[in-house]
Design a protein around this motif. Structure first.
Motif, short mmCIF file in Angstrom:
data_model
loop_
_atom_site.label_atom_id
_atom_site.label_comp_id
_atom_site.label_asym_id
_atom_site.label_seq_id
_atom_site.Cartn_x
_atom_site.Cartn_y
_atom_site.Cartn_z
N VAL A 153 0.78 -1.18 0.09
CA VAL A 153 0.06 -0.08 -0.14
C VAL A 153 0.84 1.22 -0.24
O VAL A 153 0.75 2.06 -0.80
CB VAL A 153 -1.01 -0.02 1.21
CG1 VAL A 153 -1.76 1.32 1.42
CG2 VAL A 153 -1.94 -1.10 0.90
N ALA A 194 -8.41 9.04 -4.62
CA ALA A 194 -7.42 8.22 -4.06
C ALA A 194 -8.08 8.03 -2.75
O ALA A 194 -7.83 6.92 -1.88
CB ALA A 194 -6.15 8.68 -4.01
N TRP A 240 -11.41 5.69 -2.72
CA TRP A 240 -11.22 4.31 -3.31
C TRP A 240 -10.00 3.71 -2.79
O TRP A 240 -9.74 2.28 -3.14
CB TRP A 240 -11.30 4.30 -4.72
CG TRP A 240 -12.66 4.96 -5.13
CD1 TRP A 240 -12.94 6.21 -5.73
CD2 TRP A 240 -13.80 4.36 -5.18
NE1 TRP A 240 -13.97 6.24 -6.08
CE2 TRP A 240 -14.84 5.11 -5.74
CE3 TRP A 240 -14.12 3.02 -5.05
CZ2 TRP A 240 -16.15 4.63 -5.84
CZ3 TRP A 240 -15.53 2.71 -5.20
CH2 TRP A 240 -16.44 3.57 -5.53
N VAL A 241 -8.94 4.25 -1.92
CA VAL A 241 -7.96 3.41 -1.87
C VAL A 241 -7.51 3.72 -0.36
O VAL A 241 -7.58 2.67 0.30
CB VAL A 241 -6.46 4.01 -2.52
CG1 VAL A 241 -5.13 3.46 -1.99
CG2 VAL A 241 -6.72 3.91 -4.10
#
Length: 217
Positions: A42, A148, A151-152
């Motif tokens: 990540v 980002a 969704w991340v």
């Protein structure tokens, strides 16, 4: 140490130390696994796929053109205008204060036309430079960061929190807390009560009686 007192202590040590050591090793293994397969990928994704491209895009697409436009389109023309137009006009205006009225009228008209030119240039700069740059900044920087985050970052944080709550916390509870609690209630508290009631309390009573008999109490 008496044998009847040594075996409860050894049993407590085995029941407490061994599960704690196993739980600690398991926690270390889970932590290394989370870092290797979740945290490190990540972090790599966020740095190389989001932060670094956004930084490059901001520098080369927004900052460099904006710096060039501000210096070459705004600052240098304004400096040239101030040096070659406004300064001579202000000098002439100062000298014209002692001159005749027609000179004042002429200078006023010149200043008015210069102000109109500057206003026209500023309107063009705002319409064709600043507004497109603002829109580019929004779509290049703000929109990717928001996407980002949604969704991340948020899903990864929720997944890590779920994995933590369903692995480490449960393992700590069932491998450490519950065994220690059971060991304390079952193997520590009853022998301690028995030692106090069968040995310590009678011994204290005997010592008290002996001291009372010899007149020391």
């Amino acid at each position: 140490m008496p044998a009847w007192l040594a075996w409860p202590i050894r049993a407590v040590a085995v029941v407490v130390v061994v599960p704690f050591k196993l739980a600690w090793d398991l926690l270390a293994l889970v932590g290394r696994w989370i870092w290797r397969y979740i945290g490190k990928p990540v972090g790599w994704f966020l740095y190389y796929c989001i932060l670094r491209p956004v930084a490059y895009a901001f520098y080369y697409v927004i900052w460099v053109p904006l710096h060039w436009l501000v210096v070459n389109v705004l600052w240098r023309p304004l400096a040239w205008l101030g040096k070659h137009v406004l300064l001579p006009l202000l000098t002439a205006l100062w000298n014209g204060l002692v001159a005749l009225k027609p000179v004042w009228v002429f200078l006023g008209r010149v200043l008015l036309e210069a102000a109109r030119g500057v206003a026209w240039a500023l309107r063009l700069l705002y319409r064709y430079v600043l507004t497109p740059l603002g829109k580019a900044l929004y779509y290049v920087l703000v929109v990717p960061l928001v996407l980002a985050w949604q969704w991340v970052v948020v899903p990864v944080a929720r997944a890590v929190a779920w994995a933590w709550n369903h692995s480490v916390v449960l393992l700590w509870r069932y491998l450490v807390v519950i065994p220690v609690r059971w060991t304390w209630r079952t193997l520590v508290v009853p022998p301690a009560k028995w030692v106090h009631a069968a040995i310590l309390h009678p011994s204290a009573e005997a010592v008290r009686r002996v001291l009372a008999a010899i007149g020391l109490r």
